[in-house]
Design an enzyme around this catalytic site. Structure first.
Site, PDB file in Angstrom:
ATOM      1  N   GLU A 178       0.539  -1.196   2.566  1.00  0.00           N
ATOM      2  CA  GLU A 178      -0.091   0.100   2.897  1.00  0.00           C
ATOM      3  C   GLU A 178      -0.686   0.143   4.300  1.00  0.00           C
ATOM      4  O   GLU A 178      -1.816   0.590   4.501  1.00  0.00           O
ATOM      5  CB  GLU A 178      -1.154   0.456   1.841  1.00  0.00           C
ATOM      6  CG  GLU A 178      -0.581   0.485   0.429  1.00  0.00           C
ATOM      7  CD  GLU A 178      -1.589   0.884  -0.645  1.00  0.00           C
ATOM      8  OE1 GLU A 178      -2.789   0.951  -0.350  1.00  0.00           O
ATOM      9  OE2 GLU A 178      -1.153   1.131  -1.782  1.00  0.00           O
ATOM     10  N   GLU A 285       6.584  -0.972  -7.392  1.00  0.00           N
ATOM     11  CA  GLU A 285       5.460  -0.587  -8.260  1.00  0.00           C
ATOM     12  C   GLU A 285       5.745   0.703  -9.026  1.00  0.00           C
ATOM     13  O   GLU A 285       4.860   1.540  -9.221  1.00  0.00           O
ATOM     14  CB  GLU A 285       4.176  -0.421  -7.419  1.00  0.00           C
ATOM     15  CG  GLU A 285       3.835  -1.630  -6.577  1.00  0.00           C
ATOM     16  CD  GLU A 285       2.542  -1.498  -5.781  1.00  0.00           C
ATOM     17  OE1 GLU A 285       1.717  -0.623  -6.101  1.00  0.00           O
ATOM     18  OE2 GLU A 285       2.370  -2.276  -4.826  1.00  0.00           O
TER      19      GLU A 285
HETATM   20  C1  XIL Z   1      -4.041  -1.760  -8.364  1.00  0.00           C
HETATM   21  C2  XIL Z   1      -4.223  -2.471  -9.705  1.00  0.00           C
HETATM   22  O1  XIL Z   1      -3.250  -1.994 -10.611  1.00  0.00           O
HETATM   23  C3  XIL Z   1      -5.598  -2.217 -10.235  1.00  0.00           C
HETATM   24  O2  XIL Z   1      -5.835  -3.000 -11.411  1.00  0.00           O
HETATM   25  C4  XIL Z   1      -6.653  -2.561  -9.187  1.00  0.00           C
HETATM   26  O3  XIL Z   1      -7.927  -2.195  -9.657  1.00  0.00           O
HETATM   27  C5  XIL Z   1      -6.364  -1.860  -7.878  1.00  0.00           C
HETATM   28  O4  XIL Z   1      -5.048  -2.155  -7.461  1.00  0.00           O
HETATM   29  N1  XIL Z   1      -0.854  -0.018  -4.822  1.00  0.00           N
HETATM   30  C6  XIL Z   1      -0.809  -1.392  -4.807  1.00  0.00           C
HETATM   31  C7  XIL Z   1      -1.359  -2.163  -5.942  1.00  0.00           C
HETATM   32  O5  XIL Z   1      -0.220  -1.972  -3.881  1.00  0.00           O
HETATM   33  O6  XIL Z   1      -1.868  -3.409  -5.535  1.00  0.00           O
HETATM   34  C8  XIL Z   1      -2.414  -1.387  -6.671  1.00  0.00           C
HETATM   35  O7  XIL Z   1      -2.805  -2.125  -7.823  1.00  0.00           O
HETATM   36  C9  XIL Z   1      -1.905  -0.023  -7.048  1.00  0.00           C
HETATM   37  C10 XIL Z   1      -1.543   0.765  -5.811  1.00  0.00           C
END
Ligand code: XIL
Length: 387
Positions: A178, A285
């Protein structure tokens, strides 16, 4: 999966079967139509292994927490359907890099042990993320002439140790997560503490340190909203800059936190755009939210769509199944796409229960009982009609 949804799917299957058996011929001697059997999706016991269905195209991954390895239903689901796992949290800098020179590897090592015992690959997520950036990396006086060098050395030392620790056990790293801006007119995420301390060069430092620590692991830049042209353009401007400097980067990770209204064509365009830069793609994701929210919901939690609670409309689950089918069809059409991971393995555990607000969400392919949803069947079996 609601009972109404099962009923609708069965009704569609029954109508198709009936039409086929009738051959369109209104024969007076046709037996009377019998009442429908109890509504159901295909028997879960007959569900093919998702990883086998996709094996010719890409590995199938899911994000998990170590605690899930103590849940037999999750272990069974992983063993049956998944050929890759990602640590949902325990490989992030705030979890591993608890203090300078101190590395908390034990929770991540549990995942690695499970993966190796079950012939499952591990994606590394992530070496650098603005939301998981412990303060010790940035300690010191930014006005001090040695400050930049100090922060850079801390970053490089961290990445070197972590990548070396998982060398041979992790096949791909999200090196930076990100880093592209969401703001028109900006390329980099200006508010990131890494950007503030080092300017945009931190991205290059991270990739070079990762490559030096493991010559074989695949190195990714990972981001969300790559299906949106403006965000994608900013991310790919960063990628092009890295390529032009000879920075070692293998691919782009598309988070694909999408919703039931997302266009699969836009996702197709995102994968093609990366191919045209000569890189490979990973979907890292994936989840398909039931809700379509305005920007304000993500910025300050206002204007979010109301919680469906226990009454998720069947039409929404249907739209979700259709989109999953379209997305996997797009995925299979790109030879450059080597891995597709969902953010979670079943609706029983999803970050979207708490983000952007607390709300029922069912964004994955398996329901909270770990049973295949209509979205799963839509993906694995083109002959099943999605109502
Ligand atoms: C999220 C997790 O799912 C949560 O449990 C945590 O509290 C925050 O992070 N983008 C990403 C992930 O790259 O690392 C994130 O994961 C969700 C959004």
């Amino acid at each position: 999966m609601s009972e109404q949804m099962r009923t609708r799917i069965l009704a569609t299957i029954s109508i198709v079967a009936l039409a086929a058996s009738c051959g369109g011929d209104r024969n007076a001697s046709m037996p009377p139509v019998s009442p429908s059997p109890p509504p159901s999706l295909p028997d879960p016991a007959n569900a093919p292994r998702l990883k086998d269905v996709m094996a010719a195209h890409f590995s199938v991954g899911g994000a998990i927490e170590p605690s899930q390895l103590g849940v037999p239903a999750d272990v069974a689901l992983l063993q049956k359907h998944f050929s890759s796992i990602t640590a949902e949290n325990v490989m992030k800098p705030a979890r591993i890099g608890t203090a300078p020179g101190i590395y908390n590897f034990a929770p991540a090592d549990q995942l690695i042990q499970f993966a190796q015992a079950n012939f499952i690959q591990v994606r590394g997520h992530t070496l650098l993320w603005h939301q998981s950036a412990p303060a010790w990396f940035f300690a010191g006086d930014p006005a001090d002439p040695g400050y930049r060098t100090l922060v850079r050395q801390r970053l490089e030392a961290y990445i070197t140790e972590v990548v070396a620790h998982f060398r041979g056990a992790v096949y791909a790293w999200d090196v930076v997560n990100e880093v592209a801006s969401d703001t028109a007119g900006q390329t980099y995420r200006e508010s990131s503490p890494w950007q503030v301390a080092l300017g945009p060069d931190y991205i290059e430092y991270a990739f070079r340190a990762a490559r030096a620590a493991d010559p074989d692991v695949l190195l990714f830049i990972n981001d969300y909203n790559t299906e949106l042209p403006a965000k994608r353009a900013r991310l790919l401007a960063i990628v092009q800059d890295l390529i032009s400097k000879g920075v070692p980067i293998d691919g782009v990770g598309h988070q694909l936190h999408v919703n039931v209204n997302t266009s699969a064509t836009a996702v197709d365009e995102a994968l093609t755009a990366v191919e045209s830069l000569g890189l490979i793609n990973h979907v890292t994701e994936l989840d398909v939210s039931l809700y379509v929210d305005p920007g304000s919901c993500f910025e300050n939690g206002t204007g979010c769509q109301a919680d469906y609670g226990t009454n998720v409309p069947p039409s929404i689950l249907s739209a979700q199944a259709s989109l999953y089918r379209q997305l996997f069809s797009v995925f299979r059409s790109h030879a450059s796409l080597r891995s597709v991971s969902t953010w979670g393995i079943s609706d029983g555990h999803t970050w979207l229960s708490n983000f952007p607000v607390n709300r029922t969400n069912q964004p994955l392919l398996f329901d909270s009982a770990r049973l295949p949803k209509s979205a799963f069947w839509a993906v694995v079996d083109a002959s099943i009609a999605v109502p």
